[in-house]
Write a protein that holds these residues in place. Structure first.
Motif, PDB file in Angstrom:
ATOM      1  N   SER A  59      32.060 -13.492  28.486  1.00 40.25           N
ATOM      2  CA  SER A  59      33.060 -13.308  27.433  1.00 40.25           C
ATOM      3  C   SER A  59      33.982 -12.217  27.942  1.00 40.25           C
ATOM      4  O   SER A  59      33.542 -11.100  28.225  1.00 40.25           O
ATOM      5  CB  SER A  59      32.399 -12.893  26.111  1.00 40.25           C
ATOM      6  N   LEU A  80      36.412 -16.385  24.516  1.00 36.64           N
ATOM      7  CA  LEU A  80      35.433 -17.356  24.998  1.00 36.64           C
ATOM      8  C   LEU A  80      36.164 -18.632  25.396  1.00 36.64           C
ATOM      9  O   LEU A  80      37.058 -19.097  24.685  1.00 36.64           O
ATOM     10  CB  LEU A  80      34.413 -17.694  23.907  1.00 36.64           C
ATOM     11  N   SER A  82      34.791 -21.560  25.547  1.00 34.81           N
ATOM     12  CA  SER A  82      34.297 -22.679  24.743  1.00 34.81           C
ATOM     13  C   SER A  82      33.609 -22.186  23.473  1.00 34.81           C
ATOM     14  O   SER A  82      32.874 -21.190  23.502  1.00 34.81           O
ATOM     15  CB  SER A  82      33.300 -23.503  25.560  1.00 34.81           C
ATOM     16  N   PHE A  83      33.811 -22.911  22.386  1.00 31.57           N
ATOM     17  CA  PHE A  83      33.145 -22.607  21.116  1.00 31.57           C
ATOM     18  C   PHE A  83      31.624 -22.577  21.307  1.00 31.57           C
ATOM     19  O   PHE A  83      30.925 -21.761  20.720  1.00 31.57           O
ATOM     20  CB  PHE A  83      33.526 -23.661  20.070  1.00 31.57           C
ATOM     21  N   ILE A  86      29.417 -19.422  21.916  1.00 29.57           N
ATOM     22  CA  ILE A  86      29.043 -18.484  20.849  1.00 29.57           C
ATOM     23  C   ILE A  86      27.517 -18.349  20.789  1.00 29.57           C
ATOM     24  O   ILE A  86      26.986 -17.273  20.554  1.00 29.57           O
ATOM     25  CB  ILE A  86      29.615 -18.932  19.485  1.00 29.57           C
ATOM     26  N   LEU A 105      36.251 -13.606  17.622  1.00 30.26           N
ATOM     27  CA  LEU A 105      36.186 -14.362  18.873  1.00 30.26           C
ATOM     28  C   LEU A 105      37.398 -15.272  18.990  1.00 30.26           C
ATOM     29  O   LEU A 105      37.651 -16.102  18.109  1.00 30.26           O
ATOM     30  CB  LEU A 105      34.894 -15.183  18.920  1.00 30.26           C
ATOM     31  N   VAL A 107      38.849 -18.239  20.792  1.00 24.79           N
ATOM     32  CA  VAL A 107      38.217 -19.346  21.516  1.00 24.79           C
ATOM     33  C   VAL A 107      39.279 -20.316  22.034  1.00 24.79           C
ATOM     34  O   VAL A 107      40.170 -20.737  21.286  1.00 24.79           O
ATOM     35  CB  VAL A 107      37.207 -20.068  20.595  1.00 24.79           C
ATOM     36  N   ILE A 127      36.578 -16.666  13.904  1.00 23.64           N
ATOM     37  CA  ILE A 127      36.877 -17.492  15.079  1.00 23.64           C
ATOM     38  C   ILE A 127      38.352 -17.886  15.027  1.00 23.64           C
ATOM     39  O   ILE A 127      38.799 -18.497  14.058  1.00 23.64           O
ATOM     40  CB  ILE A 127      36.015 -18.776  15.086  1.00 23.64           C
TER      41      ILE A 127
END
Length: 197
Positions: A59, A80, A82-83, A86, A105, A107, A127
């Motif tokens: 991350s 990130l 990709s989801f 997480i 985050l 994403v 998110i």
């Protein structure tokens, strides 16, 4: 007495060698607060001999703070790819996550027009999509912080300013489950394509 990373919720991450590429890893201007800006290794590559290899999954652009003597990370923001990552992030952070923490985050592979609230691993994650910008710039925009206000501050001071605002943040984002997020996420981008070799 000088505040050290061992007195904070970052101690285990540091001992596991997960805090990488730091531009800040020190006490901030606020008494009892420790800040980190850099990357968190989520999955290490297999080591061959003594070579240092970059993590397989990380991350990046992390901004986070923790307070002396407290077991949890108070504020964290990061990128990130990709989801689905997480899950890895939550596993790595483990018991340093808290229901009271503020976690953001950004994403890469979610719908650019959506913002979600995810209850996961005993914590609440905001998110958000990342719109061709940096986590820092996205945070300033989300928290309504003017860049001019921060111009004269050093990295620790800027981290304090962002953390202070983030710790009081609240917004009616759309609730989502981890499973829904994985089901509706887009393909994972290869961040290295179109780069000169």
């Amino acid at each position: 007495m000088t505040l050290t990373i061992d007195q904070t919720a970052f101690a285990r991450l540091e001992s596991e060698g997960r805090l990488l590429n730091s531009v800040l890893k020190s006490a901030t201007k606020k008494p009892g607060r420790f800040g980190f800006r850099g990357d968190i290794a989520l999955k290490f590559q297999v080591k061959k001999a003594d070579e240092a290899r970059p993590p397989e999954i990380s991350s990046d652009q992390i901004i986070m703070v923790a307070h002396a003597g407290e077991p949890h990370i108070a504020f964290l923001a990061g990128f990130l790819l990709s989801f689905e990552h997480i899950r890895l992030l939550a596993e790595v952070l483990g018991d340093t996550l808290s229901p009271q923490g503020r976690y953001f985050l950004f994403v890469d592979n979610i719908d650019i027009s959506r913002k979600y609230l995810l209850e996961y691993a005993g914590a609440t994650f905001h998110i958000l999509p990342i719109d061709e910008s940096t986590v820092y710039n996205e945070l300033l925009s989300l928290l309504y912080i003017e860049k001019n206000e921060l111009k004269k501050l050093d990295t620790a001071g800027k981290t304090d300013a962002v953390a202070d605002k983030a710790l009081t943040f609240s917004a009616p984002f759309e609730p989502i489950t981890f499973e829904e997020g994985v089901r509706t996420m887009g393909p994972v981008r290869n961040i290295y394509e179109n780069r000169p070799v």
